[in-house]
Design a protein around this motif. Structure first.
Motif, short mmCIF file in Angstrom:
data_model
loop_
_atom_site.label_atom_id
_atom_site.label_comp_id
_atom_site.label_asym_id
_atom_site.label_seq_id
_atom_site.Cartn_x
_atom_site.Cartn_y
_atom_site.Cartn_z
N THR A 257 17.03 -2.86 -9.24
CA THR A 257 15.84 -3.45 -8.61
C THR A 257 15.21 -2.41 -7.72
OG1 THR A 257 16.84 -5.66 -8.62
CG2 THR A 257 14.98 -5.31 -7.14
N ARG A 258 13.90 -2.24 -7.85
CA ARG A 258 13.16 -1.28 -7.03
C ARG A 258 12.76 -1.98 -5.73
NH1 ARG A 258 12.42 4.11 -6.18
NH2 ARG A 258 10.25 4.80 -6.30
N LEU A 259 13.14 -1.39 -4.60
CA LEU A 259 12.91 -2.00 -3.29
C LEU A 259 12.36 -0.98 -2.30
CD1 LEU A 259 16.30 -3.91 -2.81
CD2 LEU A 259 14.09 -4.97 -3.32
N GLY A 260 11.71 -1.51 -1.28
CA GLY A 260 11.41 -0.72 -0.10
C GLY A 260 12.53 -0.91 0.90
N ALA B 190 6.84 -10.05 8.83
CA ALA B 190 6.14 -8.93 8.19
C ALA B 190 6.11 -9.05 6.67
CB ALA B 190 6.80 -7.62 8.60
N GLY B 191 6.97 -9.94 6.10
CA GLY B 191 7.00 -10.10 4.65
C GLY B 191 8.20 -9.50 3.97
N ALA B 192 9.25 -9.16 4.73
CA ALA B 192 10.46 -8.60 4.15
C ALA B 192 11.29 -9.68 3.45
CB ALA B 192 11.30 -7.90 5.22
N GLU B 193 12.20 -9.24 2.59
CA GLU B 193 13.06 -10.18 1.87
C GLU B 193 14.41 -10.38 2.54
OE1 GLU B 193 13.42 -8.67 -2.11
OE2 GLU B 193 11.74 -9.89 -2.83
N VAL C 43 8.40 -3.75 -3.32
CA VAL C 43 7.67 -2.49 -3.31
C VAL C 43 6.22 -2.69 -2.87
CG1 VAL C 43 6.75 -0.68 -4.82
CG2 VAL C 43 9.12 -1.39 -5.04
N GLU C 44 5.59 -3.76 -3.37
CA GLU C 44 4.16 -3.95 -3.09
C GLU C 44 3.87 -4.27 -1.62
OE1 GLU C 44 5.91 -7.68 -5.06
OE2 GLU C 44 5.93 -5.51 -5.39
N SER C 45 4.89 -4.72 -0.87
CA SER C 45 4.65 -5.01 0.55
C SER C 45 5.30 -3.98 1.48
CB SER C 45 5.17 -6.41 0.89
OG SER C 45 6.55 -6.53 0.63
N PHE C 46 5.81 -2.89 0.90
CA PHE C 46 6.56 -1.90 1.69
C PHE C 46 5.76 -1.35 2.86
CE2 PHE C 46 7.35 2.72 2.28
CZ PHE C 46 8.61 2.65 2.85
N PHE C 47 4.55 -0.87 2.60
CA PHE C 47 3.78 -0.22 3.67
C PHE C 47 3.38 -1.22 4.75
CE2 PHE C 47 2.93 2.69 0.02
CZ PHE C 47 3.56 3.79 0.54
N ALA C 48 3.05 -2.45 4.36
CA ALA C 48 2.68 -3.47 5.35
C ALA C 48 3.88 -3.82 6.22
CB ALA C 48 2.15 -4.72 4.64
N VAL C 49 5.06 -3.96 5.61
CA VAL C 49 6.27 -4.28 6.38
C VAL C 49 6.62 -3.14 7.31
CG1 VAL C 49 8.75 -4.74 6.22
CG2 VAL C 49 7.17 -5.87 4.64
N LYS D 72 11.71 4.28 2.90
CA LYS D 72 11.57 4.87 1.57
C LYS D 72 11.79 3.81 0.49
CE LYS D 72 16.42 6.28 1.90
NZ LYS D 72 17.35 7.43 1.98
N PHE D 73 11.49 4.19 -0.74
CA PHE D 73 11.77 3.34 -1.88
C PHE D 73 13.17 3.66 -2.40
CE2 PHE D 73 7.06 3.71 -2.14
CZ PHE D 73 6.78 2.36 -1.89
N ASP D 74 13.81 2.64 -2.98
CA ASP D 74 15.18 2.82 -3.46
C ASP D 74 15.37 2.00 -4.74
OD1 ASP D 74 17.80 3.62 -3.54
OD2 ASP D 74 18.45 2.48 -1.78
N TRP D 75 16.28 2.44 -5.58
CA TRP D 75 16.72 1.67 -6.74
C TRP D 75 18.10 1.11 -6.42
CZ3 TRP D 75 13.81 0.58 -11.00
CH2 TRP D 75 12.70 1.39 -11.27
#
Length: 249
Positions: free
Chosen positions: A135-138, A159-162, A177-183, A198-201
């Motif tokens: 899964t690709r995540l911020g 902030a919209g994190a999971e 991923v799509e909310s990474f910068f906002a969070v 950063k982004f992570d798999w």
């Protein structure tokens, strides 16, 4: 002789550390280059560039080096033109591996990555051949001292994190991923600059390795990670504590 050997050992370690630092700088400069060209050269208006600058701070890159990289990327000529590519395959013991790269020569990088897999007991596959297992995540991290577990959880959810995982060492916030910068920006406004962002798999399932298999997998990952074009390597393996201790001895 003992003193001479110790001195040589120290020099060897220092040389390895210097080489590792040089590779880290080169990888970050490539990301700064791509980020600066993908948007405005002002970090305030370019979220990816802000993330790249944050990565530069993580490896203690001097501020003037960062500024020179941005100027070179956005100036006349602009230097090298890098493309983002992802390679996927299997390493020893059936471990799934994802390799992310920034390259100015796709053929060279693909050939080198394929050779690394083949030489170290793996095989390079097609795009999406293993990424479905991840899964690709911020991922945003903070030291434990910046907030209590409840404060970080509340701020992250707003902030919209999971998810948030808090330990004595720190807080790890994960988000789509799509909310990474906002969070990231929302948390930075409240708690200051994160330790990393950063982004992570993240793998859905993992392969548990014994010592022999772990050595083969780690060798492949080291070879890939040392390649100038490779930005990051991800794999779905797990090491039991006793195996990790023996490998680090």
């Amino acid at each position: 002789m003992a003193g001479h050997s110790q001195f040589k050992n120290i020099m060897h370690r220092k040389g390895a550390q210097d080489a590792r630092r040089a590779r880290q700088f080169a990888k970050v400069i490539r990301e700064i280059t791509v980020a600066a060209r993908s948007g405005m050269p002002d970090p305030a208006s370019n979220p990816r560039l802000r993330a790249a600058i944050s990565a530069a701070r993580e490896v203690n890159m001097p501020k003037d080096t960062v500024e020179r990289a941005i100027k070179k990327a956005t100036g006349a000529g602009g230097g090298d033109d890098y493309a983002e590519v992802r390679y996927e395959g299997y390493g020893p013991a059936g471990v799934a591996v994802i390799v992310e790269a920034l390259t100015d020569n796709r053929n060279r990088t693909a050939s080198d990555v394929r050779a690394a897999f083949s030489k170290h007991g793996g095989s390079l596959g097609e795009t999406n051949s293993v990424s479905f297992m991840f899964t690709r995540l911020g991922v945003i991290t903070y030291p434990a001292a910046v907030a209590t577990e409840d404060e970080m959880l509340e701020a992250a959810i707003e902030a919209g994190a999971e998810n948030v995982e808090s330990t004595d060492e720190g807080h790890e916030v994960t988000c789509p991923v799509e909310s990474f910068f906002a969070v990231r920006d929302a948390l930075e406004t409240r708690f200051g600059e994160p330790s990393s962002a950063k982004f992570d798999w993240r793998p859905g399932t993992v392969v548990t390795l014994d010592e022999d298999k772990a050595r083969g997998v780690l060798k492949l990952i080291d070879v890939l990670d040392e390649h100038d074009d490779v930005q990051a390597v991800y794999a779905n393996f797990d090491l039991p504590d006793d195996v990790a201790e023996r490998l680090s001895a």
